[in-house]
Design a protein around this motif. Sequence first.
Motif, short mmCIF file in Angstrom:
data_model
loop_
_atom_site.label_atom_id
_atom_site.label_comp_id
_atom_site.label_asym_id
_atom_site.label_seq_id
_atom_site.Cartn_x
_atom_site.Cartn_y
_atom_site.Cartn_z
N SER A 132 13.14 38.02 67.96
CA SER A 132 14.42 38.55 67.56
C SER A 132 14.76 39.26 66.18
O SER A 132 14.12 38.90 65.27
CB SER A 132 15.37 37.35 67.78
N MET A 133 15.52 40.12 66.19
CA MET A 133 15.92 40.91 65.04
C MET A 133 17.20 40.61 64.50
O MET A 133 18.09 41.20 65.32
CB MET A 133 15.23 42.38 65.06
N TRP A 134 17.47 40.37 63.43
CA TRP A 134 18.81 40.29 62.74
C TRP A 134 18.73 40.76 61.45
O TRP A 134 18.32 41.90 61.35
CB TRP A 134 19.50 38.85 62.59
N GLU A 135 19.19 40.22 60.59
CA GLU A 135 18.81 40.61 59.02
C GLU A 135 17.38 40.43 58.76
O GLU A 135 16.91 40.76 57.70
CB GLU A 135 19.72 39.97 58.09
N PHE A 136 16.67 39.59 59.64
CA PHE A 136 15.34 39.25 59.42
C PHE A 136 14.81 39.34 60.71
O PHE A 136 15.40 39.04 61.79
CB PHE A 136 15.11 37.89 58.56
N ARG A 137 13.27 39.05 61.11
CA ARG A 137 12.89 39.05 61.97
C ARG A 137 12.41 37.54 62.18
O ARG A 137 11.92 36.76 61.47
CB ARG A 137 11.64 39.79 62.10
N LEU A 138 12.71 36.87 63.47
CA LEU A 138 12.22 35.64 63.73
C LEU A 138 11.29 35.71 64.98
O LEU A 138 11.69 36.37 66.07
CB LEU A 138 13.48 34.68 64.49
N ILE A 139 10.15 35.15 65.04
CA ILE A 139 9.17 34.90 66.21
C ILE A 139 9.07 33.49 66.41
O ILE A 139 8.61 32.80 65.48
CB ILE A 139 7.85 35.81 65.55
N ALA A 140 9.26 33.11 67.64
CA ALA A 140 9.06 31.76 68.10
C ALA A 140 7.93 32.02 69.04
O ALA A 140 7.78 32.78 70.05
CB ALA A 140 10.33 31.35 68.72
#
Length: 178
Positions: A17-25
Amino acid sequence: MANWEMTTERRWLVASSMWEFRLIAISMLPISDSTIVYGSRDGGNTVHNEDAPLNDMMKRAAEILNVKEHSAGLKPAQRKTLYSAADVEGHIGHDGRRYLLDFSRTFPCEKPNRSVKGSHLFNLLRPELVKKNPVALCSDAYSNFTDSSHNSHIDDATNHLLSVVISQFAIELPGHLA
């Protein structure tokens, strides 16, 4: 793979997911060194194919993809029959479910460029070309995981791509742009 109905549950194991940063789960799988039953997790030193139902599923997938069954492993005397690249791992998890990992070399390489180290690991043929090839192609061709008998089919497929497929595309392209 619209024509292949899987009989097991399918679950996404990676999400981004991408907001102001990238999150990889990434899911934590219930597997360990002792749960592997297909492929190799140690660079081909040990190859597994112990689970008949998983072998049958891999064989069916290989037939659909036109990927060649072959003997795999670094030590010729200890090679085992696989239907994918040797580094695809199949596990029966601690929960009793089957898991497959490491699909990066699902499709065979093109004929390696000897001036580019390791090009057989990342210059891979497209699925459409592999499926249309007149003979099944080995995902482990040009690697140390199998013998060199599979390399000539890769050479033929690469030559067909370069001399026929790309040439035909170049001829047909202007008609699609008009």
